[in-house]
Scaffold this active site. Sequence first.
Site, PDB file in Angstrom:
ATOM      1  CG  HIS A  33      -1.764   1.433   1.222  1.00 45.23           C
ATOM      2  ND1 HIS A  33      -1.879   2.207   2.150  1.00 45.23           N
ATOM      3  CD2 HIS A  33      -2.766   1.505   0.402  1.00 45.23           C
ATOM      4  CE1 HIS A  33      -2.628   3.045   2.128  1.00 45.23           C
ATOM      5  NE2 HIS A  33      -3.413   2.626   1.099  1.00 45.23           N
ATOM      6  CG  HIS A  37      -0.744   5.927  -1.474  1.00 48.45           C
ATOM      7  ND1 HIS A  37      -1.902   6.487  -2.019  1.00 48.45           N
ATOM      8  CD2 HIS A  37      -1.706   4.734  -1.050  1.00 48.45           C
ATOM      9  CE1 HIS A  37      -3.206   6.081  -1.816  1.00 48.45           C
ATOM     10  NE2 HIS A  37      -3.183   5.060  -1.092  1.00 48.45           N
ATOM     11  CG  HIS A  63      -7.759   2.238  -2.318  1.00 48.40           C
ATOM     12  ND1 HIS A  63      -7.046   2.898  -3.290  1.00 48.40           N
ATOM     13  CD2 HIS A  63      -7.049   2.167  -1.181  1.00 48.40           C
ATOM     14  CE1 HIS A  63      -5.856   3.442  -2.602  1.00 48.40           C
ATOM     15  NE2 HIS A  63      -5.958   2.953  -1.440  1.00 48.40           N
ATOM     16  CD  GLU A 175      -4.748   9.780  -3.206  1.00 48.52           C
ATOM     17  OE1 GLU A 175      -4.246   9.369  -2.291  1.00 48.52           O
ATOM     18  OE2 GLU A 175      -4.146   9.162  -4.618  1.00 48.52           O
ATOM     19  CG  HIS A 190      -8.944   8.848  -0.192  1.00 50.33           C
ATOM     20  ND1 HIS A 190      -7.489   9.010  -0.466  1.00 50.33           N
ATOM     21  CD2 HIS A 190      -8.827   7.588   0.433  1.00 50.33           C
ATOM     22  CE1 HIS A 190      -6.665   8.256   0.215  1.00 50.33           C
ATOM     23  NE2 HIS A 190      -7.572   7.256   0.601  1.00 50.33           N
ATOM     24  CG  HIS A 194      -6.883   8.184   4.895  1.00 52.46           C
ATOM     25  ND1 HIS A 194      -6.134   7.084   5.422  1.00 52.46           N
ATOM     26  CD2 HIS A 194      -7.242   7.992   3.823  1.00 52.46           C
ATOM     27  CE1 HIS A 194      -6.336   6.077   4.483  1.00 52.46           C
ATOM     28  NE2 HIS A 194      -7.223   6.675   3.597  1.00 52.46           N
ATOM     29  CG  HIS A 230     -10.057   2.853   1.460  1.00 53.07           C
ATOM     30  ND1 HIS A 230     -10.021   3.513   0.257  1.00 53.07           N
ATOM     31  CD2 HIS A 230      -9.383   3.358   2.290  1.00 53.07           C
ATOM     32  CE1 HIS A 230      -9.106   4.355   0.213  1.00 53.07           C
ATOM     33  NE2 HIS A 230      -8.512   4.540   1.539  1.00 53.07           N
TER      34      HIS A 230
HETATM   35  N1  LIG Z   1      -1.210  11.417   3.685  1.00 53.41           N
HETATM   36  C1  LIG Z   1      -2.684  11.727   3.317  1.00 53.41           C
HETATM   37  C2  LIG Z   1      -3.620  11.113   3.814  1.00 53.41           C
HETATM   38  C3  LIG Z   1      -3.616   9.514   3.378  1.00 53.41           C
HETATM   39  C4  LIG Z   1      -3.130   8.843   4.536  1.00 53.41           C
HETATM   40  C5  LIG Z   1      -3.009   7.531   4.327  1.00 53.41           C
HETATM   41  C6  LIG Z   1      -3.494   6.888   3.206  1.00 53.41           C
HETATM   42  O1  LIG Z   1      -3.458   5.771   3.057  1.00 53.41           O
HETATM   43  C7  LIG Z   1      -3.784   7.656   2.199  1.00 53.41           C
HETATM   44  C8  LIG Z   1      -3.858   9.170   2.235  1.00 53.41           C
HETATM   45  C9  LIG Z   1      -2.622  13.361   3.234  1.00 53.41           C
HETATM   46  O2  LIG Z   1      -2.056  14.015   3.976  1.00 53.41           O
HETATM   47  O3  LIG Z   1      -3.579  13.902   2.743  1.00 53.41           O
END
Ligand SMILES: N[C@@H](Cc1ccc(O)cc1)C(=O)O
EC number: 1.14.18.1
Length: 552
Positions: A33, A37, A63, A175, A190, A194, A230
């Site tokens: 995961h 990202h 996802h 996203e 999204h 988080h 999710h």
């Molecule tokens: N890091 C992202 C938020 C996020 C966190 C965990 C994830 O798996 C995905 C997105 C943000 O600052 O917006």
Amino acid sequence: MPIVIPSNYTASDTEPEQRVAYFREDIGINLHHWHWHLVYPFDAADRAIVNKDRRGELFYYMHQQIIARYNVERMCNNLSRVRRYNNFRAAIEEGYFPKLDSTVASRAWPPRFAGTTIRDLDRPVDQIRSDVSELETWRDRFLQAIENMSVMLPNGRQLPLDEETGIDVLGNLMESSIISRNRPYYGDLHNMGHVFISYSHDPDHRHLEQFGVMGDSATAMRDPVFYRWHAYIDDIFHLYKYKLTPYGNDRLDFPNIRVSSVSIEGGGTPNTLNTLWEQSTVDLGRGMDFTPRGSVLARFTHLQHDEYNYVIEVNNTGGSSVMGMFRIFIAPTVDESGKPFSFDEQRKLMIELDKFSQGVKPGNNTIRRKSIDSSVTIPYERTFRNQADRPADPGTAGAAEFDFCGCGWPHHMLVPKGTTQGYPMVLFVMVSNWNDDRVEQDLVGSCNDAASYCGIRDRKYPDRRAMGFPFDRPAPAATTLSDFLRPNMAVRDCIVRFTDRTRQRGQQGYIDSNRRQRSTEPCGCPSVNVDIDALIRKPYYYIPCNHKHHIF
Ligand SMILES: N[C@@H](Cc1ccc(O)cc1)C(=O)O
């Protein structure tokens, strides 16, 4: 002596959610995961880095598959499918106490108590100020776009959501990034979900606490609430898919191609998949300090399966050889109460196991495909490769290649756990016409073998069909899966049997097939070694990342 990481160390059996902790806290799943990202960042200022082929659609599909896999895993463990987190004013019933710390960052990951409700955020130190009502506004606008099948553009015009690109546009709005079509209006649903959850224990920073595991893609999948969030995101994408015309015979059938059977051959009983625990050792040395000081071995226990083959019998009644695209899925057959699934429920639980192209000559063909060659997974050795081998700083071509190679579902988690009595599932195979599906492109670079969830680096997604095809759309004419079948498809009832014993990775007689390099293996990944940074935190990647509209 290795340090032993116990299994199930974050809660006792009193917590029902603990039954799937082996999935949520699997190191390989979290690595996948995180790498996904990294490969598909939302926060780069350079459009070219974000604007990858079908990025938004892949965000949805990768996802969606996580949720399908998680739900199946839950059902194997006598838990019902995950409940959507769709009421932002309600308390989150599940608590999570991660018991993670990071010596390099000198930080402990805060827990979230059961019954926590997200609250308006006001954290000057993180440059975040956002109200829960903003999440609701974005959600409502999103639903409105789906209702209207069109997205409002910044100039006030409408962009219709068509069946080719609609899901990609929506994924890129969900996203939010530089390629979103209207960031100010649709916001950042999204990511901010988080973020709200990750600060729910200290929304105004009065306790000087940092974000919880939900705030970081390297750790988010550990928390039960990840899946609740999710599941809701997925539900919104499904609302869109319900708006599309169901696939007709022209899209589903492949004239002259008849699949007469699919089956599973493995070590023991036919059509049985076997799972068990396996104990493996990784080197966490690099994560213990800024300078590597040799090995710190850690031993952990994870799910594993015996390798197997798919055997597919295909008859080509046309006069000439053709190329087929083979699409293999597996799904449970009955719901939590033992009732057979309707097609519409079952299709959402279809787990992609593999997808490959293959020539089919006139007459009968027996096609054997190894589970280790799955287009979904990367081999164990690559999931747990040595992060110290990362060639350069993030952002360089070498680092990008390295990161890309870490993306892929961990092979040891290909098969759901099943049950000791034998969990009934149905295996599905479809052969579609490769001439319709193929994407013309040169394939350079390595690590192109886990394209289903990760794509191909700097290239197009290697399948023209919608991701998840043929199960991404509803089929109102099909009450059950058998109503949906065409002559170029076949199903087989099978059993996933879990044996509650633990074998040691590498021990003779047990893991021969696992250790075999996959036939198309492009990466030499010799060392089994992992960086604790990658498991626990990312030194060069912090949230919040450029939440422009929330910054003071
Ligand atoms: N890091 C992202 C938020 C996020 C966190 C965990 C994830 O798996 C995905 C997105 C943000 O600052 O917006």
